[in-house]
Each structure stands twice: as C-alpha cells, then as structure tokens.
Design a protein around this motif. Structure first.
Motif, PDB file in Angstrom:
ATOM      1  N   LEU A   1      -1.647   9.290   3.657  1.00  0.00           N
ATOM      2  CA  LEU A   1      -0.710   9.529   2.562  1.00  0.00           C
ATOM      3  C   LEU A   1      -1.250  10.546   1.550  1.00  0.00           C
ATOM      4  O   LEU A   1      -0.474  11.280   0.938  1.00  0.00           O
ATOM      5  CB  LEU A   1      -0.334   8.221   1.881  1.00  0.00           C
ATOM      6  CG  LEU A   1       0.579   7.326   2.720  1.00  0.00           C
ATOM      7  CD1 LEU A   1       0.741   5.960   2.071  1.00  0.00           C
ATOM      8  CD2 LEU A   1       1.927   7.981   2.962  1.00  0.00           C
TER       9      LEU A   1
ATOM     10  N   GLY B   1       1.932  12.806   1.826  1.00  0.00           N
ATOM     11  CA  GLY B   1       2.585  11.626   1.277  1.00  0.00           C
ATOM     12  C   GLY B   1       4.093  11.673   1.328  1.00  0.00           C
ATOM     13  O   GLY B   1       4.761  11.484   0.315  1.00  0.00           O
TER      14      GLY B   1
ATOM     15  N   PHE C   1       4.404   5.571  -2.653  1.00  0.00           N
ATOM     16  CA  PHE C   1       4.589   6.904  -2.086  1.00  0.00           C
ATOM     17  C   PHE C   1       6.032   7.167  -1.658  1.00  0.00           C
ATOM     18  O   PHE C   1       6.374   8.299  -1.330  1.00  0.00           O
ATOM     19  CB  PHE C   1       3.674   7.098  -0.868  1.00  0.00           C
ATOM     20  CG  PHE C   1       2.223   7.147  -1.217  1.00  0.00           C
ATOM     21  CD1 PHE C   1       1.607   8.353  -1.538  1.00  0.00           C
ATOM     22  CD2 PHE C   1       1.464   5.988  -1.250  1.00  0.00           C
ATOM     23  CE1 PHE C   1       0.266   8.406  -1.871  1.00  0.00           C
ATOM     24  CE2 PHE C   1       0.121   6.021  -1.579  1.00  0.00           C
ATOM     25  CZ  PHE C   1      -0.478   7.235  -1.894  1.00  0.00           C
TER      26      PHE C   1
ATOM     27  N   ASP D   1       0.806  -1.220   0.000  1.00  0.00           N
ATOM     28  CA  ASP D   1       0.000   0.000   0.000  1.00  0.00           C
ATOM     29  C   ASP D   1       0.842   1.275   0.000  1.00  0.00           C
ATOM     30  O   ASP D   1       0.435   2.281  -0.572  1.00  0.00           O
ATOM     31  CB  ASP D   1      -0.950   0.035   1.208  1.00  0.00           C
ATOM     32  CG  ASP D   1      -2.095  -0.942   1.105  1.00  0.00           C
ATOM     33  OD1 ASP D   1      -2.341  -1.474  -0.002  1.00  0.00           O
ATOM     34  OD2 ASP D   1      -2.755  -1.182   2.141  1.00  0.00           O
ATOM     35  N   VAL D   2       2.000   1.251   0.661  1.00  0.00           N
ATOM     36  CA  VAL D   2       2.798   2.476   0.791  1.00  0.00           C
ATOM     37  C   VAL D   2       3.892   2.612  -0.255  1.00  0.00           C
ATOM     38  O   VAL D   2       4.422   3.710  -0.456  1.00  0.00           O
ATOM     39  CB  VAL D   2       3.434   2.602   2.198  1.00  0.00           C
ATOM     40  CG1 VAL D   2       2.366   2.598   3.273  1.00  0.00           C
ATOM     41  CG2 VAL D   2       4.481   1.536   2.449  1.00  0.00           C
TER      42      VAL D   2
ATOM     43  N   LEU E   1       3.627   5.228   9.531  1.00  0.00           N
ATOM     44  CA  LEU E   1       2.590   4.208   9.342  1.00  0.00           C
ATOM     45  C   LEU E   1       3.162   2.796   9.473  1.00  0.00           C
ATOM     46  O   LEU E   1       2.580   1.940  10.138  1.00  0.00           O
ATOM     47  CB  LEU E   1       1.935   4.375   7.970  1.00  0.00           C
ATOM     48  CG  LEU E   1       1.001   5.562   7.803  1.00  0.00           C
ATOM     49  CD1 LEU E   1       0.757   5.847   6.328  1.00  0.00           C
ATOM     50  CD2 LEU E   1      -0.299   5.328   8.546  1.00  0.00           C
TER      51      LEU E   1
ATOM     52  N   THR F   1      -4.073   4.352   5.982  1.00  0.00           N
ATOM     53  CA  THR F   1      -2.872   4.549   5.175  1.00  0.00           C
ATOM     54  C   THR F   1      -3.142   5.506   4.029  1.00  0.00           C
ATOM     55  O   THR F   1      -2.415   6.490   3.833  1.00  0.00           O
ATOM     56  CB  THR F   1      -2.368   3.195   4.633  1.00  0.00           C
ATOM     57  OG1 THR F   1      -2.004   2.370   5.738  1.00  0.00           O
ATOM     58  CG2 THR F   1      -1.183   3.370   3.707  1.00  0.00           C
ATOM     59  N   ASN F   2      -4.160   5.244   3.270  1.00  0.00           N
ATOM     60  CA  ASN F   2      -4.438   6.083   2.105  1.00  0.00           C
ATOM     61  C   ASN F   2      -4.847   7.492   2.487  1.00  0.00           C
ATOM     62  O   ASN F   2      -4.450   8.456   1.829  1.00  0.00           O
ATOM     63  CB  ASN F   2      -5.472   5.407   1.210  1.00  0.00           C
ATOM     64  CG  ASN F   2      -4.829   4.309   0.408  1.00  0.00           C
ATOM     65  OD1 ASN F   2      -4.039   4.570  -0.493  1.00  0.00           O
ATOM     66  ND2 ASN F   2      -5.111   3.075   0.757  1.00  0.00           N
TER      67      ASN F   2
ATOM     68  N   THR G   1       5.812  10.129   6.728  1.00  0.00           N
ATOM     69  CA  THR G   1       4.478   9.555   6.957  1.00  0.00           C
ATOM     70  C   THR G   1       4.500   8.050   6.706  1.00  0.00           C
ATOM     71  O   THR G   1       3.932   7.279   7.477  1.00  0.00           O
ATOM     72  CB  THR G   1       3.430  10.241   6.055  1.00  0.00           C
ATOM     73  OG1 THR G   1       3.434  11.643   6.325  1.00  0.00           O
ATOM     74  CG2 THR G   1       2.048   9.679   6.299  1.00  0.00           C
ATOM     75  N   VAL G   2       5.175   7.632   5.645  1.00  0.00           N
ATOM     76  CA  VAL G   2       5.304   6.201   5.349  1.00  0.00           C
ATOM     77  C   VAL G   2       5.986   5.500   6.517  1.00  0.00           C
ATOM     78  O   VAL G   2       5.512   4.470   7.002  1.00  0.00           O
ATOM     79  CB  VAL G   2       6.084   5.971   4.036  1.00  0.00           C
ATOM     80  CG1 VAL G   2       6.458   4.501   3.879  1.00  0.00           C
ATOM     81  CG2 VAL G   2       5.284   6.446   2.840  1.00  0.00           C
TER      82      VAL G   2
END
Length: 144
Positions: free
Chosen positions: A84, A88, A30, A26-27, A96, A80-81, A92-93
């Motif tokens: 971000l 983003g 980004f 998911d990340v 998370l 997460t979304n 932040t990544v």
C-alpha cells in the motif's frame, strides 16, 4: 471426539475471524471508493458478529479461543503496508483482501474437512465465516 473436534474447529474459526478483522482494519485508511469501503465495513461487521458468536460458544467449553499466529499476522501486516505504501490504490486494496479471503476460504474448508466430528452448530459458524469471505471476494472483484 465430538467435543475435541468442536473446540478445534471453533478455535480455527476464531483465529480466522480475528485475522480477517485485522486485515480489514489495516487497509481501511487507504480506501477511496465509497462502495469498496462499504463492502469492507460490512464484512468487518460480519466478522465481529461471528467473532462474538465464537467467543460465546468457546466460553461454554471453558476455552479462550485462538489468536492468529504472530508470524502470519506480522507477515500479512508487512505485505499489506509495503504494497500500500508503494501503490495505495483501491485496486491494491481489493487485490490484498481478495488474496486474504481466498486463503481464509481454503483454510476454513480444510478445517471443516479435518474436524468432521465437530457439532453442527460449530460447522455452521465455519460455513457462515466462509460465506462472509466468499461474498466479500465477489463484491470487490470490480476493483481488481
């Protein structure tokens, strides 16, 4: 009791590995920093390797494993979304993923303590998965 605890521990590890792979996927889009991307990619590879090991062991017990709870997976994806999309950044990544690693470490240790009669091979797989989470959380601290 040994077989029952073994299967239960393996199922929880299976769910945790799948959740980790999903979160990392998911990340990934980004991430800007190559070092952070490398750490996440390496962790995802470790999770895939452990997942294959888990599946092989579970097949030996004629068990299909366990998918992450749909609500937990959905909530993780939404958080997460949302975060971000708002910010983003690599920070932040890292934030998370660190939160996810900490939740995984906590849950897996709880299952190790709960399923004490599980066989040693299964306990080692759980410890390997915990180690993967601990390494990733440590490696990405510089990005927080």
């Amino acid at each position: 009791m040994i077989e029952q605890d073994t299967i239960r521990l393996l199922r929880e590890c299976d769910s945790g590995a799948k959740m980790g792979i999903s979160a990392l996927s998911d990340v990934m889009g980004f991430v800007k920093n190559d070092k952070l991307k490398s750490s996440l990619t390496e962790s995802m590879s470790s999770n895939h390797r452990i997942e294959k090991e888990l599946q092989a062991k579970l097949r030996g017990f004629h068990d299909d494993g366990k998918e992450p709870h749909p609500v937990a997976k959905s909530m993780s994806w939404l958080k997460t979304n949302f975060r971000l999309m708002m910010n983003g950044t690599d920070s932040t990544v890292a934030d998370l993923i660190t939160d996810g690693c900490n939740m995984g470490i906590k849950s897996l240790n709880r299952y190790l303590n709960e399923y004490t009669a599980a066989d040693e091979d299964s306990k080692q797989i759980a410890r390997d998965l915990i180690g993967t989470e601990e390494r990733l959380a440590f490696e990405i601290r510089e990005f927080l």
